[in-house]
Design a protein around this motif. Structure first.
Motif, PDB file in Angstrom:
ATOM      1  N   CYS A  29       0.457  -1.529   0.143  1.00 35.64           N
ATOM      2  CA  CYS A  29       0.067   0.211  -0.270  1.00 35.64           C
ATOM      3  C   CYS A  29       0.946   1.260  -0.511  1.00 35.64           C
ATOM      4  O   CYS A  29       0.218   2.526   0.313  1.00 35.64           O
ATOM      5  N   PHE A  30       2.263   1.404   0.224  1.00 33.21           N
ATOM      6  CA  PHE A  30       3.483   2.095   0.170  1.00 33.21           C
ATOM      7  C   PHE A  30       4.175   2.305  -0.875  1.00 33.21           C
ATOM      8  O   PHE A  30       4.317   0.967  -1.952  1.00 33.21           O
ATOM      9  N   VAL A  43      17.700   6.175   5.951  1.00 31.30           N
ATOM     10  CA  VAL A  43      16.053   7.692   5.975  1.00 31.30           C
ATOM     11  C   VAL A  43      15.528   6.567   7.118  1.00 31.30           C
ATOM     12  O   VAL A  43      15.960   5.768   7.704  1.00 31.30           O
ATOM     13  N   LEU A  44      15.155   8.003   7.791  1.00 31.91           N
ATOM     14  CA  LEU A  44      14.338   7.861   8.743  1.00 31.91           C
ATOM     15  C   LEU A  44      12.698   7.060   9.445  1.00 31.91           C
ATOM     16  O   LEU A  44      12.444   8.797   8.675  1.00 31.91           O
ATOM     17  N   ALA A  60      10.315   0.527   5.332  1.00 31.80           N
ATOM     18  CA  ALA A  60      11.714  -0.095   5.103  1.00 31.80           C
ATOM     19  C   ALA A  60      11.478  -1.458   3.990  1.00 31.80           C
ATOM     20  O   ALA A  60      12.788  -0.679   3.586  1.00 31.80           O
ATOM     21  N   LYS A  61      10.325  -1.976   3.955  1.00 35.31           N
ATOM     22  CA  LYS A  61      10.725  -2.517   2.367  1.00 35.31           C
ATOM     23  C   LYS A  61      10.468  -1.789   1.027  1.00 35.31           C
ATOM     24  O   LYS A  61      11.517  -2.242   0.673  1.00 35.31           O
ATOM     25  N   VAL A  62       9.346  -1.137   1.119  1.00 32.65           N
ATOM     26  CA  VAL A  62       9.452  -0.407   0.568  1.00 32.65           C
ATOM     27  C   VAL A  62      10.471   0.921  -0.397  1.00 32.65           C
ATOM     28  O   VAL A  62      11.059   0.979  -0.863  1.00 32.65           O
ATOM     29  N   LEU A  63      11.224   1.367   1.242  1.00 30.92           N
ATOM     30  CA  LEU A  63      12.333   2.245   0.946  1.00 30.92           C
ATOM     31  C   LEU A  63      13.502   1.914   0.537  1.00 30.92           C
ATOM     32  O   LEU A  63      14.267   1.923  -0.319  1.00 30.92           O
ATOM     33  N   GLY A  67      15.873   1.719  -3.157  1.00 34.25           N
ATOM     34  CA  GLY A  67      17.388   1.953  -3.077  1.00 34.25           C
ATOM     35  C   GLY A  67      18.156   2.910  -2.521  1.00 34.25           C
ATOM     36  O   GLY A  67      18.799   3.053  -1.758  1.00 34.25           O
ATOM     37  N   ALA A  68      16.796   2.389  -1.092  1.00 35.90           N
ATOM     38  CA  ALA A  68      17.580   3.685   0.601  1.00 35.90           C
ATOM     39  C   ALA A  68      18.644   2.339   0.613  1.00 35.90           C
ATOM     40  O   ALA A  68      18.554   1.546   0.920  1.00 35.90           O
ATOM     41  N   LYS A  69      20.242   3.093   1.346  1.00 36.36           N
ATOM     42  CA  LYS A  69      21.029   2.190   2.139  1.00 36.36           C
ATOM     43  C   LYS A  69      20.691   1.882   3.537  1.00 36.36           C
ATOM     44  O   LYS A  69      20.671   0.733   3.644  1.00 36.36           O
ATOM     45  N   ASP A  70      20.092   2.378   4.205  1.00 35.34           N
ATOM     46  CA  ASP A  70      19.486   1.453   5.588  1.00 35.34           C
ATOM     47  C   ASP A  70      18.117   2.601   6.020  1.00 35.34           C
ATOM     48  O   ASP A  70      18.153   3.785   5.560  1.00 35.34           O
TER      49      ASP A  70
END
Length: 86
Positions: A29-30, A43-44, A60-63, A67-70
């Motif tokens: 859903c995101f 990313v916070l 977190a999965k979507v981020l 491409g987010a590192k963490d």
């Protein structure tokens, strides 16, 4: 700060859902708006209440897929998981 995740699917309230139902409720859903802005970055995610972790797990999965590192999570409070009578 710039919000990088958007809700792409409306979902019902999770108030009376158990852990498995909550996970299914927020699945897919995101979406990340501009992956280039998070690529390689930490990313916070700020969440007001942590109950089962389903929402932050999906975020977190979507981020990470975007491409987010963490991904780090800051939560202001937590509640015990809701138990639903069957």
């Amino acid at each position: 700060y710039k919000r990088q995740v958007v809700r792409i699917k409306n979902t019902p309230s999770q108030t009376f859902l158990d852990k498995n139902q909550r996970r299914e409720n927020v699945k897919d859903c995101f979406a990340v708006k501009e992956p280039d802005l998070i690529s390689g970055k930490v990313v916070l995610v700020v969440d007001d209440v942590f109950t089962t972790g389903s929402t932050v797990d999906e975020l977190a999965k979507v981020l990470l897929e975007g491409g987010a590192k963490d991904v780090k999570v800051l939560t202001f409070t937590s509640t015990p998981a809701v138990k639903v009578k069957k």
